[in-house]
Write an enzyme that holds these catalytic residues in place. Structure first.
Site, PDB file in Angstrom:
ATOM      1  N   PRO A  89      87.796  60.924 -29.871  1.00  0.00           N
ATOM      2  CA  PRO A  89      86.660  60.982 -30.797  1.00  0.00           C
ATOM      3  C   PRO A  89      86.133  62.406 -30.986  1.00  0.00           C
ATOM      4  O   PRO A  89      85.417  62.693 -31.928  1.00  0.00           O
ATOM      5  CB  PRO A  89      85.600  60.101 -30.113  1.00  0.00           C
ATOM      6  N   GLU A 116      87.546  57.175 -19.639  1.00  0.00           N
ATOM      7  CA  GLU A 116      86.596  58.047 -20.333  1.00  0.00           C
ATOM      8  C   GLU A 116      87.289  59.274 -20.911  1.00  0.00           C
ATOM      9  O   GLU A 116      86.648  60.165 -21.447  1.00  0.00           O
ATOM     10  CB  GLU A 116      85.505  58.478 -19.353  1.00  0.00           C
ATOM     11  N   ARG A 154     106.011  57.283 -42.555  1.00  0.00           N
ATOM     12  CA  ARG A 154     106.291  56.807 -43.917  1.00  0.00           C
ATOM     13  C   ARG A 154     106.572  57.972 -44.872  1.00  0.00           C
ATOM     14  O   ARG A 154     107.159  57.752 -45.941  1.00  0.00           O
ATOM     15  CB  ARG A 154     105.153  55.951 -44.452  1.00  0.00           C
ATOM     16  N   ASP A 169     100.111  57.382 -53.792  1.00  0.00           N
ATOM     17  CA  ASP A 169      99.168  56.864 -52.800  1.00  0.00           C
ATOM     18  C   ASP A 169      97.745  57.287 -53.123  1.00  0.00           C
ATOM     19  O   ASP A 169      97.514  58.280 -53.780  1.00  0.00           O
ATOM     20  CB  ASP A 169      99.490  57.466 -51.420  1.00  0.00           C
TER      21      ASP A 169
END
Ligand SMILES: COc1ccccc1CNc1ccc(C(N)=O)cn1
Length: 246
Positions: A89, A116, A154, A169
């Site tokens: 994060p 953590e 991809r 896309d």
């Protein structure tokens, strides 16, 4: 392209990469995904990979040694240097632009944290880049790694056949994608916009660009502000906004 994944749950990552377009890319040898489990490199008889956090606080932290040994084994497995990415994060937000850049590299390694997170000393010495797939916390980095494997896999040449080409896309031109319609033409839920049935490819392309511009304006104005619009696009967007206002 080769992707090495360091994870306590290698089967999970392998299964994510085994299906669909990415699975096919592996079968076609356009992509190679290998996994390395730090637990296989733990040195004590309990096969420890984590320990409590110095300074106290809840939760455990992944220890240096098993990760360092797993990364060393990963490096020894192939001569190509690997660009090491830690999913967390605290990383830089992943964008399609960054995905396209990563897709051009010959080899990347994805380090998946659990608990953590990982001892900062390991990160400081082994990690080239820290990436986040969004501002939320997961129980492990594996889902974020699977996202990178899919988004990068991809884009490997030959992974998508023409019908799926990556050019159209969302985000590929900085705009959201236009609406799509499958058969039947008539359905209880409504009909297909007539222009799409017209066979007039110029009109269809115009309609699609207008819809992409309009949707981006409505849903993601932040993306629009990052993009310089040419005169044609500005006119299309104005047309969309006038119709939307009425
Ligand atoms: C508490 O978990 C952690 C704490 C620190 C580092 C890694 C983890 C593993 N979890 C992750 C990983 C990535 C993302 C993301 N947004 O990309 C979200 N969560």
């Amino acid at each position: 392209m080769r992707i090495d994944v360091v994870s306590l749950f290698p089967d999970f990552v392998r299964q994510c990469a085994a299906v669909g377009v990415v699975g096919r890319a592996q079968q076609r040898e356009l992509l190679q995904v290998e996994t390395w489990n730090p637990r296989d490199y733990s040195s004590d008889r309990h096969r420890s990979v984590d320990s409590s956090s110095y300074g106290g606080g809840p939760g455990m932290v992944m220890m240096i040694e098993p990760l360092r040994a797993a990364l060393a084994a990963m490096r020894d497995a192939a001569p190509e240097p690997a660009h090491v990415i830690y999913l967390s994060p605290q990383g830089a937000r992943l964008t399609q632009g960054r995905v396209e850049a990563l897709a051009k590299l010959p080899r990347i390694a994805l380090l998946c944290g659990r608990y953590e997170g990982v001892d900062e000393r390991l990160l400081a010495h082994e990690v080239d880049e820290e990436l986040s797939i969004g501002d939320y916390v997961l129980s492990g980095g594996e889902l974020a790694a699977a996202v990178i494997i899919d988004a990068v896999g991809r884009l490997q040449d030959g992974a998508l056949n023409d019908a799926q080409s990556a050019e159209q896309d969302s985000f590929s031109d900085g705009l959201l994608d236009c609406p799509h319609y499958a058969r039947p033409v008539q359905d209880a839920l409504g009909t297909v916009p007539a222009v799409l049935l017209s066979g007039d490819h110029a009109a269809i392309a115009r309609w699609r660009l207008k819809q992409s511009l309009g949707r981006t304006w409505l849903r993601r104005p932040d993306l629009l502000s990052q993009r310089v619009l040419d005169a044609k696009s500005r006119a299309l967007l104005d047309e969309f906004r006038r119709e939307h206002a009425s």
